[in-house]
Design a protein around this motif. Structure first.
Motif, PDB file in Angstrom:
ATOM      1  N   HIS A 117      21.504 -39.003 -45.605  1.00 35.04           N
ATOM      2  CA  HIS A 117      22.110 -38.273 -46.717  1.00 35.04           C
ATOM      3  C   HIS A 117      21.566 -36.843 -46.797  1.00 35.04           C
ATOM      4  O   HIS A 117      22.331 -35.876 -46.954  1.00 35.04           O
ATOM      5  CB  HIS A 117      21.836 -39.020 -48.021  1.00 35.04           C
ATOM      6  CG  HIS A 117      22.400 -38.348 -49.246  1.00 35.04           C
ATOM      7  ND1 HIS A 117      23.755 -38.181 -49.457  1.00 35.04           N
ATOM      8  CD2 HIS A 117      21.777 -37.783 -50.318  1.00 35.04           C
ATOM      9  CE1 HIS A 117      23.949 -37.551 -50.596  1.00 35.04           C
ATOM     10  NE2 HIS A 117      22.768 -37.297 -51.150  1.00 35.04           N
ATOM     11  N   LYS A 118      20.265 -36.693 -46.659  1.00 36.25           N
ATOM     12  CA  LYS A 118      19.637 -35.372 -46.721  1.00 36.25           C
ATOM     13  C   LYS A 118      20.107 -34.488 -45.563  1.00 36.25           C
ATOM     14  O   LYS A 118      20.396 -33.295 -45.754  1.00 36.25           O
ATOM     15  CB  LYS A 118      18.116 -35.506 -46.694  1.00 36.25           C
ATOM     16  CG  LYS A 118      17.523 -36.075 -47.967  1.00 36.25           C
ATOM     17  CD  LYS A 118      16.009 -36.241 -47.847  1.00 36.25           C
ATOM     18  CE  LYS A 118      15.404 -36.788 -49.134  1.00 36.25           C
ATOM     19  NZ  LYS A 118      13.947 -37.037 -48.998  1.00 36.25           N
ATOM     20  N   VAL A 119      20.189 -35.055 -44.386  1.00 38.40           N
ATOM     21  CA  VAL A 119      20.643 -34.296 -43.218  1.00 38.40           C
ATOM     22  C   VAL A 119      22.105 -33.883 -43.391  1.00 38.40           C
ATOM     23  O   VAL A 119      22.503 -32.770 -43.025  1.00 38.40           O
ATOM     24  CB  VAL A 119      20.437 -35.108 -41.926  1.00 38.40           C
ATOM     25  CG1 VAL A 119      21.134 -34.439 -40.739  1.00 38.40           C
ATOM     26  CG2 VAL A 119      18.949 -35.275 -41.627  1.00 38.40           C
ATOM     27  N   GLY A 120      22.908 -34.777 -43.962  1.00 37.55           N
ATOM     28  CA  GLY A 120      24.315 -34.458 -44.190  1.00 37.55           C
ATOM     29  C   GLY A 120      24.500 -33.295 -45.136  1.00 37.55           C
ATOM     30  O   GLY A 120      25.339 -32.408 -44.901  1.00 37.55           O
ATOM     31  N   ILE A 121      23.723 -33.269 -46.215  1.00 39.10           N
ATOM     32  CA  ILE A 121      23.780 -32.150 -47.165  1.00 39.10           C
ATOM     33  C   ILE A 121      23.356 -30.848 -46.483  1.00 39.10           C
ATOM     34  O   ILE A 121      23.988 -29.799 -46.650  1.00 39.10           O
ATOM     35  CB  ILE A 121      22.888 -32.439 -48.389  1.00 39.10           C
ATOM     36  CG1 ILE A 121      23.478 -33.588 -49.224  1.00 39.10           C
ATOM     37  CG2 ILE A 121      22.732 -31.189 -49.256  1.00 39.10           C
ATOM     38  CD1 ILE A 121      22.591 -34.053 -50.353  1.00 39.10           C
ATOM     39  N   CYS A 122      22.285 -30.933 -45.697  1.00 29.61           N
ATOM     40  CA  CYS A 122      21.790 -29.750 -44.986  1.00 29.61           C
ATOM     41  C   CYS A 122      22.842 -29.221 -44.020  1.00 29.61           C
ATOM     42  O   CYS A 122      23.047 -28.005 -43.906  1.00 29.61           O
ATOM     43  CB  CYS A 122      20.503 -30.104 -44.242  1.00 29.61           C
ATOM     44  SG  CYS A 122      19.766 -28.721 -43.348  1.00 29.61           S
ATOM     45  N   LEU A 158      15.970 -30.482 -39.623  1.00 29.24           N
ATOM     46  CA  LEU A 158      15.550 -31.334 -40.733  1.00 29.24           C
ATOM     47  C   LEU A 158      15.433 -32.786 -40.280  1.00 29.24           C
ATOM     48  O   LEU A 158      14.497 -33.492 -40.675  1.00 29.24           O
ATOM     49  CB  LEU A 158      16.536 -31.215 -41.897  1.00 29.24           C
ATOM     50  CG  LEU A 158      16.248 -32.125 -43.099  1.00 29.24           C
ATOM     51  CD1 LEU A 158      14.882 -31.825 -43.697  1.00 29.24           C
ATOM     52  CD2 LEU A 158      17.350 -31.999 -44.153  1.00 29.24           C
ATOM     53  N   GLY A 159      16.376 -33.219 -39.458  1.00 30.66           N
ATOM     54  CA  GLY A 159      16.321 -34.589 -38.944  1.00 30.66           C
ATOM     55  C   GLY A 159      15.031 -34.868 -38.210  1.00 30.66           C
ATOM     56  O   GLY A 159      14.421 -35.931 -38.366  1.00 30.66           O
ATOM     57  N   HIS A 160      14.594 -33.910 -37.407  1.00 28.50           N
ATOM     58  CA  HIS A 160      13.336 -34.074 -36.673  1.00 28.50           C
ATOM     59  C   HIS A 160      12.122 -34.026 -37.601  1.00 28.50           C
ATOM     60  O   HIS A 160      11.104 -34.671 -37.334  1.00 28.50           O
ATOM     61  CB  HIS A 160      13.219 -32.997 -35.582  1.00 28.50           C
ATOM     62  CG  HIS A 160      14.023 -33.299 -34.350  1.00 28.50           C
ATOM     63  ND1 HIS A 160      15.364 -33.075 -34.277  1.00 28.50           N
ATOM     64  CD2 HIS A 160      13.651 -33.830 -33.149  1.00 28.50           C
ATOM     65  CE1 HIS A 160      15.810 -33.431 -33.077  1.00 28.50           C
ATOM     66  NE2 HIS A 160      14.786 -33.904 -32.373  1.00 28.50           N
TER      67      HIS A 160
END
Length: 373
Positions: A57-62, A74-76
């Motif tokens: 979810h966080k990566v999707g927003i980013c 961010l994913g890493h």
């Protein structure tokens, strides 16, 4: 803080031999987030995600706010060395149990490629699905849509196993090879009382499993496909209109079973076996009362009250005497006064050709001989 991004090997192996995966029931590692897996997956897959739901979810927003490069970074950060190790270990452990395992994400892109590279960096080689879940799903849908045309080209005849409620159609299906058990795939007994204690598959998973069953059936080179006489909707899942119309267009083979035997079969399946699925007798009773209420209008007021009283008497007797014997009364009323008239109406309305009718064993013998011809 510096983030070490994954460096990819020039060539990481891929495959899109989806037919082989189906025929071999190849084990699959699904690295999508759990929420994606729950919406739809493949029967031979296990969900060992690269990112959990919150991380995804966080990566999707980013990604939406700052673009792909920022999202990858961010994913890493989220799946850093500490969180990465147990996830790679879980993939490796599955590969130890299944040496032929393959790996996929949604489109066969970044997530599965990163997972594949991390395994390679740890000394493990795995092949990922080209195009990922989306491509495999597309293959299955395209195949299912082609079934009417393929069956006609190969001169394969659908045969519909008909018979009154409780006549033992499922018991016949279980004794034959050239069948697809639609109720089994739908995890539903196909009536108002047909729901199991555990949930049905999603519509997507039902379609995936049905398509795989059809692919495997074609490989047998059988000339008849036998299916039970079902409605298009089986509980909460359904067949496409085109496939349903084609399959239901076949000749009927009718199972003729005496009423006493139908009552016994229904008692065994819908009472004795069904009660064992539920944690308590009260839980099963609640389900049954709700199912009865759903058909109250179709039963009519007087008959509904009569069946309800028979059911309540049966429950009281079962609790007091530890016997399911009294359940036969409401079962008989429903079979004779509700289900049989519906069956007679449908058979008269459709006027399908009946190729054979007989007892369960006679029908099994007829269909087994037909398969040899």
């Amino acid at each position: 803080m510096a983030v070490n991004l994954t460096e990819f090997t020039t060539e990481l192996p891929q495959t899109d031999d989806f037919k082989s995966i189906v025929l071999n029931n190849t084990p699959l590692i699904d690295v999508r987030a759990p929420v994606e897996f729950e919406q739809g997956a493949f029967a031979s897959s296990i969900n060992l995600p690269l990112m959990n739901d919150e991380e995804r979810h966080k990566v999707g927003i980013c990604y939406k706010q700052h673009g792909n490069a920022a999202a990858v970074k961010l994913g890493h950060q989220l799946v850093n060395e500490a969180t990465r190790t147990p996830r790679v270990d879980a993939w490796a452990a599955f590969m130890d149990q299944h040496s032929d395992a393959l790996l996929y994400c949604f489109r066969g892109g970044m997530r599965s490629k990163i997972s594949q590279q991390w395994l390679k960096d740890s000394g493990r080689e795995i092949v990922r699905l080209k195009g990922g879940y989306k491509a495999f799903r597309r293959y299955l849908i395209d195949f299912m849509e082609s079934v009417p045309q393929q069956f006609q080209q190969l001169d394969i005849q659908p045969i519909v196993l008909a018979g009154r409620t409780g006549s033992g159609k499922t018991l016949v299906i279980q004794q034959l090879q050239n069948t697809i058990d639609l109720e089994g795939l739908a995890h539903h007994r196909g009536s108002a009382f047909g729901r199991h204690a555990t949930p049905q598959p999603t519509q997507i998973n039902f379609e995936n499993n049905l398509s795989m069953s059809l692919i495997r059936f074609l490989e047998t080179q059988a000339k008849q496909l036998i299916i039970e006489d079902e409605g298009r909707n089986i509980g909460s899942v359904n067949l496409s209109k085109e496939l349903f119309d084609f399959l239901k267009g076949g000749e009927r083979v009718v199972v003729e079973t005496p009423l006493a035997e139908r009552i016994a079969i229904t008692l065994d399946e819908y009472v004795i076996e069904a009660q064992q699925e539920y944690p308590t007798l009260d839980a099963w009773t609640t389900f049954m009362l709700a199912a009865l209420q759903r058909i109250q209008k179709r039963l009519g007021g007087e008959r509904y009250q009569r069946v309800l009283k028979q059911f309540e008497d049966a429950m009281q007797y079962q609790i007091q005497q530890a016997s399911t014997e009294y359940h036969q009364a409401w079962i008989e009323t429903l079979l004779v006064e509700y289900y049989d008239p519906m069956y007679d109406y449908q058979m008269q309305k459709r006027q399908h050709k009946v190729a054979f009718s007989g007892s369960m064993q006679e029908v099994v013998s007829f269909l087994q001989e037909l398969a040899k011809s």
